[in-house]
Design a protein around this motif. Structure first.
Motif, short mmCIF file in Angstrom:
data_model
loop_
_atom_site.label_atom_id
_atom_site.label_comp_id
_atom_site.label_asym_id
_atom_site.label_seq_id
_atom_site.Cartn_x
_atom_site.Cartn_y
_atom_site.Cartn_z
N VAL B 47 13.55 35.38 16.78
CA VAL B 47 14.86 34.48 16.60
C VAL B 47 15.01 34.26 15.25
N GLY B 48 16.21 34.70 14.96
CA GLY B 48 16.86 34.76 13.47
C GLY B 48 17.91 33.47 13.40
N GLN B 49 17.77 32.58 12.23
CA GLN B 49 18.80 31.68 12.36
C GLN B 49 19.73 32.23 10.91
N VAL B 50 21.25 31.96 11.15
CA VAL B 50 21.99 32.55 9.94
C VAL B 50 22.13 31.45 9.10
N VAL B 51 21.84 31.68 7.95
CA VAL B 51 21.67 30.39 6.92
C VAL B 51 23.15 30.54 5.92
N HIS B 52 23.63 31.57 5.55
CA HIS B 52 24.70 31.91 4.73
C HIS B 52 25.38 33.10 5.49
N SER B 53 26.76 33.14 5.43
CA SER B 53 27.46 34.04 5.96
C SER B 53 28.91 34.37 5.09
N GLY B 145 11.91 33.05 13.65
CA GLY B 145 10.62 33.75 13.76
C GLY B 145 9.85 33.97 15.03
N THR B 146 10.28 33.15 15.98
CA THR B 146 9.58 32.98 17.19
C THR B 146 10.09 34.21 18.03
#
Lengths: 189, 468
Positions: B47-53, B145-146
């Motif tokens: 699992v990746g979480q977008v922090v900045h785009s 990271g899961t």
């Protein structure tokens, strides 16, 4: 639904089919019961034929040992105890065996016995089926002229090749058919 | 037969680990092989979480910083239009092989001056469906990271086993006997679609031929096909199936086609009844004739693997015929595809022996023949059609305009007589009456009549089964 593809001998030119080669030794149950009255306890070795590929765990022609016990008061508990005792003595009490449900048209209920085998190939122990068994179907008893209300019976059919494989941890059933001297010498003593 | 752990859990809710379910199945149903993880190839994805785009000027691309749980943010360039800050997506790090891209390995690359050290993935890239217009947004509370196998149903476990000849009920995920269920209280029930069940039209039932909503169904071979039921569904929207349904089907090794075909496959694997959906417009519009094939007749199967010569009179099959007696062969061109709006849904009972012979002669085995040969529930044909038609309009919209029922439902079913005393004598073990009743009720869905002489009768819905 068929359980096995069968093999049969070529028939006459008149279009008749030749003899069907048996896929189980179980037909002997009826012949035995027609010849002898209960109580009956027999072991019957014989060859059987199935349209299987000749691979690591199957042979198209192989031996089977049929066991049959018919008497008053014979039950599934007797069958299970007999086979468990066979496994204990044959494998020396260290192997795990298990019973599971199965289906054969001539027994009801039916079961199979599996034994745990480790071939040392890194895949760990796995279960190998070594025999099918069950309580003789009342129709089989009736067909042989045995009163199915009075008598009950159990039967099993085991493959000596599979049993040899499981006892000696053989990876391939074809080793037993190849007559390779290097293989046979290992059993000479 | 392949069963999915997650799908079984949908029918019979429980918390047992897969290994324990496998043991129960082995002890009560038949030897089951545990296929550890249907999708082991997805293990490296997290699992990746977008922090900045930010958008990369003059391109469709975006440059993103993604939290992968490692403590350092990954730089990832993405071409999808639906990247949102704060959202979570499947992330492939450098070195990960992406199954839906022909086995492409992710490498560190420079794109337009930006570094990309990973990939945010669409459902298609993960091999989870046809959706590739955007990356797959994960509705999950799981931390970055899961492993995604912990998040998606694709982390499902499969059970693979041979269905015994006397246990056709095991061909459906809802058909497990009570003895293999986790607790006596748990009952098997088909999970219903959340969409409200719409009322269905009345049934036009005739022994040989019926016509409704402009469609005629005629049985010419009543021995081979005693009963043929069909629903005419209008104004459906054939479309890509939702990712959830793709995953469910992937769990049992089936591939998603579109929402209409997936509904029939859901019925096949979940209810054990093979079904077929025809595109009414491409069917030629008027008639389904069920008859035996003629000598040497050719047919093109749905998988498109060319024509098979059909041997002597072995195959009864559906065929299409225009009103003006102009007949054409082939089923393939009546397949549901893009642009399909009107659908004819078929649920039939075919003679198991004839089906087995046909499979051998044609040399074609299928999920459907596997079930027909073992015997499908011959009482429930019409009920299953109604369930499937409701499911179809729930996922694809439209209405059910007509329901046709041609042929005969089986008359009085042969009863199975079971004597409690005989059970004890054959088994050598006394089984409580209540336990016998519980086990039998799980395979005979009608209530059992008990006679004073302790004789039990249950209907035999399937053509085979043990008797004692």
């Amino acid at each position: 639904m068929e359980m096995h593809d069968t093999l049969y001998l070529a028939g006459s030119d008149a279009g008749e089919r030749g003899p069907l080669l048996r896929t189980h030794t179980s037909p002997v149950q009826v012949r035995t019961l027609q010849a002898y009255r209960p109580p009956v306890r027999v072991l019957i070795p014989g060859n059987v034929y199935r349209r299987d590929f000749f691979d690591a765990t199957h042979a198209p022609a192989f031996a089977q040992i049929e066991g049959l016990a018919v008497d008053e008061g014979v039950s599934f508990v007797d069958l299970k105890a007999t086979l468990a005792e066979f496994a204990r003595r044959f494998y020396g009490g260290t192997r795990r065996v298990r019973f599971g449900p199965s289906y054969f048209p001539f027994t009801e209920p039916s079961a199979q016995m599996d034994v745990e085998v480790d071939l040392g190939d890194g895949r760990g122990p796995r279960w190998v089926e070594i025999l099918g068994c069950g309580m003789v179907h009342p129709n089989v008893l009736d067909a042989a002229g045995v009163d199915s209300e009075r008598y009950t019976g159990w039967a099993f059919g085991m493959g000596p090749a599979r049993i040899a494989m499981s006892r000696h941890d053989l990876p391939d059933i074809r080793l037993l058919y190849d007559s390779d001297v290097r293989f046979l010498e290992q059993f000479s003593k | 037969m392949i069963a999915s752990h997650e799908w079984l859990r949908a029918f019979v809710p429980h918390d047992l680990p897969p290994a324990e379910v496998g043991r129960l199945l082995g002890a009560h149903v038949g030897h089951a092989r545990l296929d550890g993880g249907a999708r082991a190839d997805l293990a490296p994805f997290v699992v990746g979480q977008v922090v900045h785009s930010e958008r990369i000027p003059e391109t469709r691309l975006s440059f993103n910083r993604v939290d992968d749980g490692s403590g350092e943010l990954l730089e990832v360039v993405c071409g999808a239009p639906n990247v949102e800050v704060g959202a979570k997506y499947p992330l492939a790090r450098v070195g990960t092989v992406v199954p839906g891209k022909g086995g492409m390995t992710i490498e560190r690359r420079k794109i337009r001056g930006f570094t990309s050290a990973g990939m945010l993935c669409s459902a298609m890239e993960l091999g989870l469906g046809a959706d590739h217009e955007g990356i797959l947004a994960l509705a999950t509370d799981a931390a970055p990271g899961t492993p995604i196998l912990d998040v998606l149903a694709a982390g499902d476990v499969r059970f693979e086993f041979d269905v015994l000849a006397n246990r056709p009920t095991c061909c459906r995920s809802g058909g497990w006997p009570a003895s293999s269920r986790p607790s006596p209280a748990s009952r098997s029930s088909a999970p219903r679609s959340s969409a409200a069940r719409r009322p269905l039209p009345g049934v036009v039932a005739e022994p040989r031929q019926a016509t409704a909503a402009g469609v005629t169904v005629r049985i010419e071979d009543a021995d081979g096909c005693p009963r043929y039921c069909a629903a005419v569904c209008a104004a459906c929207a054939s479309a890509r199936a939702p990712t959830g349904s793709c995953q469910r089907l992937a769990g049992v090794g089936a591939r998603s086609i579109n929402n209409v075909v997936d509904a029939t496959n859901y019925a096949l694997h979940g209810l054990g009844q093979p079904m077929h959906a025809f595109d009414l417009a491409r069917l030629g519009g008027s008639a389904i004739v069920v008859r035996r094939a003629r000598d040497g007749e050719r047919i093109t199967t749905l998988d498109g693997h060319g024509a098979h010569v059909v041997a002597r009179g072995a195959r009864h099959r559906r065929r299409r015929a225009r009103a003006g007696h102009r007949r054409r062969d082939g089923r393939r061109d009546s397949e549901v595809g893009e642009g399909t709006t009107d659908v004819l849904l078929e649920v039939a009972y075919f003679d198991p022996r004839r089906r087995a012979r046909r499979r051998k002669l044609a040399g074609v085995s299928s999920d459907a023949s596997y079930r027909f040969e073992r015997g499908v529930d011959r009482v429930a044909t019409l009920d299953l059609l109604r369930d499937a038609a409701s499911l179809l309009v729930a996922v694809a919209g439209g209405t059910v305009d007509a329901v046709l029922d041609v042929g005969a439902a089986p008359g009085a079913l042969p009863a199975v007589r079971l004597r409690a005393a005989r059970v004890a004598r054959v088994l050598g073990h006394r089984v409580a009456d209540a336990e016998i009743e519980r086990v039998l009720s799980s395979v005979a869905s009608r209530s059992l009549a008990t006679r004073a002489s302790a004789t039990r009768r249950g209907p035999r819905r399937y053509p085979r089964g043990g008797t004692t």
